[in-house]
Write an enzyme that holds these catalytic residues in place. Structure first.
Site, PDB file in Angstrom:
ATOM      1  N   LYS A 208       0.843  -1.195   0.000  1.00  0.00           N
ATOM      2  CA  LYS A 208       0.000   0.000   0.000  1.00  0.00           C
ATOM      3  C   LYS A 208       0.880   1.248   0.000  1.00  0.00           C
ATOM      4  O   LYS A 208       1.939   1.233   0.620  1.00  0.00           O
ATOM      5  CB  LYS A 208      -0.909   0.017   1.227  1.00  0.00           C
ATOM      6  CG  LYS A 208      -1.783  -1.209   1.392  1.00  0.00           C
ATOM      7  CD  LYS A 208      -2.856  -1.312   0.334  1.00  0.00           C
ATOM      8  CE  LYS A 208      -3.756  -2.520   0.591  1.00  0.00           C
ATOM      9  NZ  LYS A 208      -4.809  -2.677  -0.425  1.00  0.00           N
TER      10      LYS A 208
ATOM     11  N   HIS B  67      -5.901 -14.019  -7.678  1.00  0.00           N
ATOM     12  CA  HIS B  67      -6.786 -12.994  -7.130  1.00  0.00           C
ATOM     13  C   HIS B  67      -8.153 -13.117  -7.796  1.00  0.00           C
ATOM     14  O   HIS B  67      -8.244 -13.481  -8.965  1.00  0.00           O
ATOM     15  CB  HIS B  67      -6.210 -11.594  -7.364  1.00  0.00           C
ATOM     16  CG  HIS B  67      -6.813 -10.548  -6.477  1.00  0.00           C
ATOM     17  ND1 HIS B  67      -8.082 -10.050  -6.681  1.00  0.00           N
ATOM     18  CD2 HIS B  67      -6.334  -9.916  -5.376  1.00  0.00           C
ATOM     19  CE1 HIS B  67      -8.356  -9.154  -5.744  1.00  0.00           C
ATOM     20  NE2 HIS B  67      -7.319  -9.056  -4.937  1.00  0.00           N
TER      21      HIS B  67
END
EC number: 4.1.1.39
Length: 471
Positions: free
Chosen positions: A167, A286
């Site tokens: 992040k 994912h």
């Protein structure tokens, strides 16, 4: 023509509603939740689904006489009421295996969730579950490595694996991205991860990211003495570009790559899985875009079906939600599709949403990945729910630590090892969670600060897609 041909239109249930049919072991079985238009009988709606997802069309055609329609047609053999829902019902349909190309999840889904979902006789339609016969499973490639091989490659045993998403997920340069990877891995994580939408944007081209990540991994391995990895997302706009990125990751000595299997597509995913097995690479999957397909309780495809299809198409790790974090998913439903990812045989269990027995034979299992809005206070519940064969990924729960990502990683590692130790000693993790974590925090300032930081953070929203069980 040797047989009489009657042109015209007849009701679907005259051909495709067969309540006396006993499914064969070789049949592919499907359970649909159907909501028909007002006034249309259940049998007609269910038969229409069977017809439109197999051999049927809207009118009788002469060319049916050129084949054995009775052999190839899908058959609705059972209808059940949905508990608590007067509008909908379950339709159980059996398909002969010869309707599907061997090893092709793409072909199966094209039939089962193709044009039939736009059928006017239906208000809503949802594919709840599929029973894949062993003959079809044996034709599929499956996970390129599986749980045991991944543990052997990474030399990590006896506990869940620990990871985090980098992040901010977009906007970092390649060098700064690599720095964050290094901080997390040296702090104690096993893996770091590209987020689903980081590919090769102007602020960070993929080659640049791969090189700096490889440098971070090698440096953290030297410092910690542990094998480390980063899920390098090779999802691209063409298959050729995807394979180029995968090859470069291999050249750099990286152990694992990543694919967005729904947006990338099942055909691309199966091809990439085959490449990974041939080239000794692990494959992280994912599920970006899944909620568009699976979240509505009456329309779409349930995630347990997507999870089954992914195990057949190929992947070593798959995101499954967290139960306790920010994403949709109740406990029993999540446990149901975790079983489908990992076990060799999963019995029918409506309390977990499994409508059929599913025999996986010798097909390797897939690590369940818990990711999305989790932090150290969730660790006892996560270890209890997901068990050892899982990856617990803390993004904001790592980088949001007041002392930085390395401290956040250390806090998560200490919390995980404290929970595993307590579990192995026979303690009840969820009932004793506070005592276990607070005791561990006395010996880890990083964990103590994390416990204080996240103590008020909860995601207490009701689940939208609930199990259809009688109260």
């Amino acid at each position: 023509m040797s047989k009489k041909y009657d042109a015209g239109v007849k009701e679907y249930r005259d051909t495709y509603w067969t309540p006396d049919y006993v499914p064969l072991d070789t049949d592919l079985l499907a359970c649909f939740k159907c909501t028909g238009q007002e006034g249309v009988p259940k049998e007609e709606v269910a038969a229409a689904v069977a017809a439109e997802s197999s051999t049927g069309t809207w009118s009788t055609v002469w060319s049916e006489l050129l084949t054995d329609l009775d052999f190839y047609k899908g058959r609705c053999y059972r209808i059940e009421d949905v508990p608590g829902d007067k509008e909908s019902f379950y339709a159980f349909i059996a398909y002969p295996l010869d309707l599907f190309e061997e090893g092709s999840i793409t072909n199966v889904l094209t039939s089962l969730v193709g044009n039939v979902f736009g059928f006017k006789a239906l208000r809503h339609l949802r594919l709840e579950d599929i029973r894949f016969p062993m003959a079809f499973i044996k034709s599929c490639y499956g996970p390129p490595n599986g749980i045991q091989v991944e543990r052997d490659r990474m030399n990590k045993y006896g506990r869940p694996l620990l990871g985090c998403t980098i992040k901010p997920k977009l906007g970092l340069s390649g060098k700064n991205y690599g720095r964050v990877v290094y901080e997390c891995l040296r702090g104690g994580l096993d893996f770091t991860k590209d987020d689903e939408n980081i590919n090769s944007q102007p602020f960070q081209r993929w080659q640049n990211r791969f090189e700096f990540v490889a440098e971070a991994i090698k440096l953290s391995e030297q410092e910690t003495g542990e094998r480390k990895g980063h899920y390098l997302n090779v999802t691209a706009n063409t298959p050729e570009e995807m394979y180029e990125r995968a090859e470069f990751a291999k050249e750099l000595g990286m152990p694992i790559i990543m694919h967005d299997f729904i947006t990338g597509g099942f055909t691309a995913n199966t091809g990439l899985s085959k490449w990974c097995r041939k080239n000794g690479m692990l494959l992280h999957i994912h599920r970006a875009m899944h909620a568009v397909i699976d979240r509505h309780p009456k329309h779409g495809i349930h995630f347990r079906v997507l999870a089954k299809c992914l195990r057949l198409s190929g992947g070593d790790q798959l995101h499954t939600g967290t139960v306790v974090g920010k994403l949709e998913g109740d406990r029993q439903t999540t446990l149901g599709y975790i079983d489908q990812l990992r076990e060799s045989f999963v019995p029918e269990d409506r309390s977990r949403g499994n409508f059929f027995d599913q025999d996986w034979g010798s097909m390797p299992g897939v690590f369940a990945v818990a990711s999305g809005g989790i932090h150290v206070w969730h660790m006892p519940a996560l270890v209890t729910i997901f068990g050892d064969d899982s990856v617990l990924q803390f993004g904001g729960g790592t980088h949001g630590h007041p002392w930085g990502s390395a401290a956040g990683a250390a806090a998560n590692r200490v919390a995980l090892e404290a929970c595993v130790k307590a579990r192995n000693a026979g303690r009840h993790l969820e009932k004793e969670s506070r005592d276990i974590l607070m005791e561990a925090g006395k010996h880890s300032p990083e964990l103590a600060i994390a416990l204080e930081t996240w103590k008020e953070i909860k995601f207490e929203f009701d689940t939208v897609d609930k199990l259809d069980v009688q109260n």
